[in-house]
Each structure stands twice: as structure tokens, then as C-alpha cells.
Design a protein around this motif. Structure first.
Motif, PDB file in Angstrom:
ATOM      1  N   GLY A  31       0.907  -1.442   0.088  1.00 41.19           N
ATOM      2  CA  GLY A  31      -0.012  -0.023  -0.009  1.00 41.19           C
ATOM      3  C   GLY A  31       0.931   1.150   0.118  1.00 41.19           C
ATOM      4  O   GLY A  31       0.541   2.138  -0.857  1.00 41.19           O
ATOM      5  N   TYR A  32       2.112   1.323   0.927  1.00 40.17           N
ATOM      6  CA  TYR A  32       2.854   2.364   0.959  1.00 40.17           C
ATOM      7  C   TYR A  32       3.487   2.749  -0.492  1.00 40.17           C
ATOM      8  O   TYR A  32       3.528   3.795  -1.090  1.00 40.17           O
ATOM      9  CB  TYR A  32       3.894   2.164   1.818  1.00 40.17           C
ATOM     10  N   LEU A  33       4.003   1.490  -0.920  1.00 40.06           N
ATOM     11  CA  LEU A  33       4.898   1.770  -2.354  1.00 40.06           C
ATOM     12  C   LEU A  33       3.938   1.931  -3.530  1.00 40.06           C
ATOM     13  O   LEU A  33       4.026   2.941  -4.170  1.00 40.06           O
ATOM     14  CB  LEU A  33       5.718   0.293  -2.753  1.00 40.06           C
ATOM     15  N   LEU A  37       4.252   5.652  -5.608  1.00 36.33           N
ATOM     16  CA  LEU A  37       4.344   5.476  -6.949  1.00 36.33           C
ATOM     17  C   LEU A  37       3.540   6.330  -7.704  1.00 36.33           C
ATOM     18  O   LEU A  37       3.678   6.996  -8.844  1.00 36.33           O
ATOM     19  CB  LEU A  37       4.167   4.167  -7.589  1.00 36.33           C
ATOM     20  N   LEU A  38       2.228   6.257  -7.147  1.00 36.63           N
ATOM     21  CA  LEU A  38       1.072   7.101  -7.820  1.00 36.63           C
ATOM     22  C   LEU A  38       1.470   8.732  -7.604  1.00 36.63           C
ATOM     23  O   LEU A  38       1.172   9.535  -8.295  1.00 36.63           O
ATOM     24  CB  LEU A  38      -0.410   6.974  -7.156  1.00 36.63           C
ATOM     25  N   ALA A  39       2.054   9.037  -6.518  1.00 39.90           N
ATOM     26  CA  ALA A  39       2.381  10.386  -6.376  1.00 39.90           C
ATOM     27  C   ALA A  39       3.493  10.968  -7.125  1.00 39.90           C
ATOM     28  O   ALA A  39       3.399  12.147  -7.820  1.00 39.90           O
ATOM     29  CB  ALA A  39       2.854  10.672  -4.910  1.00 39.90           C
ATOM     30  N   ASP A  40       4.693  10.164  -7.362  1.00 40.75           N
ATOM     31  CA  ASP A  40       5.754  10.413  -8.172  1.00 40.75           C
ATOM     32  C   ASP A  40       6.546   9.331  -8.519  1.00 40.75           C
ATOM     33  O   ASP A  40       7.456   8.793  -8.035  1.00 40.75           O
ATOM     34  CB  ASP A  40       6.669  11.689  -7.345  1.00 40.75           C
ATOM     35  N   ALA A  41       5.980   8.787  -9.552  1.00 39.02           N
ATOM     36  CA  ALA A  41       6.325   7.460 -10.118  1.00 39.02           C
ATOM     37  C   ALA A  41       8.086   7.274 -10.386  1.00 39.02           C
ATOM     38  O   ALA A  41       8.936   6.352  -9.990  1.00 39.02           O
ATOM     39  CB  ALA A  41       5.856   7.072 -11.307  1.00 39.02           C
ATOM     40  N   PRO A  42       8.617   8.297 -10.814  1.00 35.86           N
ATOM     41  CA  PRO A  42       9.935   8.507 -11.377  1.00 35.86           C
ATOM     42  C   PRO A  42      10.794   8.339  -9.986  1.00 35.86           C
ATOM     43  O   PRO A  42      11.856   7.569  -9.977  1.00 35.86           O
ATOM     44  CB  PRO A  42      10.423   9.545 -12.236  1.00 35.86           C
ATOM     45  N   ALA A  50       9.992   7.441  -6.926  1.00 38.05           N
ATOM     46  CA  ALA A  50       9.693   6.570  -5.878  1.00 38.05           C
ATOM     47  C   ALA A  50      10.401   5.299  -6.588  1.00 38.05           C
ATOM     48  O   ALA A  50      11.114   4.566  -5.925  1.00 38.05           O
ATOM     49  CB  ALA A  50       8.395   6.366  -6.140  1.00 38.05           C
ATOM     50  N   ALA A  51      10.291   5.127  -8.101  1.00 39.53           N
ATOM     51  CA  ALA A  51      11.140   3.991  -8.781  1.00 39.53           C
ATOM     52  C   ALA A  51      12.642   4.090  -8.480  1.00 39.53           C
ATOM     53  O   ALA A  51      13.255   2.946  -8.522  1.00 39.53           O
ATOM     54  CB  ALA A  51      10.812   3.945 -10.203  1.00 39.53           C
TER      55      ALA A  51
END
Length: 258
Positions: free
Chosen positions: A185-187, A191-196, A198-199
Motif C-alpha cells: 500500500g505504501y509503495l 508511485l502514484l504520487a511521483d513514479a520516477p 519512487a522507482a
């Protein structure tokens, strides 16, 4: 590397508070002898102090850090500073009083429980600082959840190393299991907030997961075998390292990776 002082500050202070509380609970349940409890509480306070000292290096001009105290009650950061000072003082007096064992044990135990209550407020105060609408990867309830797991994971492991072995390891394992259950859920949220961005932290998060799993495995083996001091301390060290790595990933979600 500018955020590294905050990495050590948050993880060490949160883990120290968690260890302090678990040690007190263990003492109340008779899981640790009074002398060892006093040593453990004092060691936890020393670790807390180390975390505070390391956090000071994040302030551009440490001598001006006192100015933050004037915003207590209005600024989350000022609240954090005040609470850290109050916890350190009360917990330090309690732990030192028990360590010196000059009498008034009930008074110092009462002070220790008061410090534990202050420590809980302190732990909850830290994630409030990072609820920033401008930082989308932080501005969610997950920030609070992730930070509140550290006193369980790191604090439990430290408490085990300091004398409350079985209870401390159980608390740490429960925290680790909760961490793995909540991780998807956290990840997905970051990822939805800032995919690049977060990745880019995937290696950090993977390393954290591997170390947490190794720490939990070591703890389970120790509980089953009921021996192996080296394994106990190694498991605690691995768990603390995992939390430090996870916190690096957290701070990397604000700006460019370290």
C-alpha cells in the motif's frame, strides 16, 4: 547527503524510545532483573542522546537552533525539539537514578513511566513535520505509519539486545510483519504520487526488505534455540541498519537521491 543527520536522528531516537518502553514493560512483567533494567534504560537514553546530537548537524547554524523553541505549540519542528529535550531530561534522570541505586526506586520508576508517556508523544510528533502538501510523496497517512513502525522494529530489537530478549524480539518481529503487510500500500501510494522518484528508490527499499527478513529470521532462530548472544546482537544490528536504509529512501523521496 545533507539529510543523513535526520536519517540517524529519527531512526535512533525513535528506536531508543521504543527500547525504553519495552524495557519498562519487561521490568514490570519481571522479565529482567532490576540492575540489568537500569543499565538497559541508561543505554537507551544514551542512544537517544546520540541521535539528538547527530540531528543537530542538520541545522545550518546549530547555535540558532534554540530559536526554534520559541515556536513550541505552533511549529511541529519546535514541538519535536521541545519533546526530545523533555524526554531526554526526564528519562535521563530516571535511568541515572536507577543506575546509581541510591534509594527512591519507586520515584525513579514513576519518572521512567512519565518519560515513556512523553516518548510516545515525541514519536507521534516526528511524522507531523513531514505532512507537507508540497511534497506529494510525504503528504499522506503512510508517512505516519512508516515512522511509527520504527519504535516497534528497531526499539524491540534494541530492547532484546539490552536484556528483554523474548519480549523485545517478539515486538520487533510483529513490527517487521506489519511492515511487510503494509509495504504494498505504501509503495503504490508513493508511485502514484511521483513514479520516477519512487522507482529510483527501489534498490533502497529492496535492501531494507532483505535486511528486515534476515533480522526476523535471526530473531526466530534465537527464540527457538534460546542461545547465541552473537546472533541476538547481529539480528538487532541488521534490523537497525534496515530501518536506516528505509529512512534514506524516505528522505530521497523529497529531492534527488543521495
Amino acid at each position: 547527503m545533507h539529510e543523513l543527520p535526520l536519517v540517524f536522528f529519527t531512526v535512533l531516537t525513535q528506536s531508543a524510545v521504543g527500547a525504553f518502553i519495552v524495557l519498562l514493560i519487561g521490568g514490570a512483567l519481571g522479565h529482567i532483573e532490576p540492575r540489568r533494567l537500569a543499565i538497559g534504560l541508561f543505554a537507551a537514553v544514551c542512544l537517544f542522546g546520540l541521535g539528538v546530537v547527530m540531528g543537530i548537524f542538520h541545522v545550518g547554524q546549530p547555535l540558532r537552533a534554540m530559536n526554534m523553541l520559541f515556536r513550541a505549540g505552533h511549529s511541529p519542528m519546535s514541538n519535536e525539539i521541545v519533546l526530545s529535550a523533555v524526554f531526554g531530561t526526564v528519562a535521563g534522570i530516571a535511568a541515572l537514578g536507577l543506575l546509581l541505586d541510591r534509594g527512591a526506586r519507586k520515584l525513579f520508576i514513576a519518572l521512567a513511566w512519565l518519560a515513556a508517556a512523553i516518548g510516545v508523544v515525541f514519536v507521534f510528533a516526528i511524522p507531523r513535520i513531514y505532512q507537507l502538501p508540497t511534497v506529494t510523496t510525504w503528504s499522506s497517512s503512510w508517512t505516519t505509519v512508516v515512522m511509527l513502525l520504527t519504535p516497534l522494529i528497531g526499539g524491540g530489537a534494541l530492547a532484546a539486545a539490552l536484556g528483554v530478549r523474548r519480549l523485545g524480539l517478539i515486538v520487533s518481529i510483529v513490527g517487521i510483519i506489519a511492515s511487510f503487510c503494509l509495504r504494498p500500500g505504501y509503495l503504490s501510494t508513493i508511485l502514484l504520487a511521483d513514479a520516477p522518484l519512487a522507482a529510483a528508490q527501489s534498490d533502497w527499499f529492496t535492501a531494507q526488505a532483505v535486511l528486515l527478513a534476515a533480522g526476523a529470521l535471526g530473531a526466530l532462530v534465537y527464540i527457538r534455540a534460546r542461545s547465541g548472544q552473537a546472533l541476538l546482537f547481529a539480528s538487532a544490528g541488521v534490523v537497525i541498519a534496515a530501518e536506516l536504509i528505509g529512512r534514506i529512501a524516505f528522505y530521497n523521496l523529497w529531492t534527488l537521491p543521495m
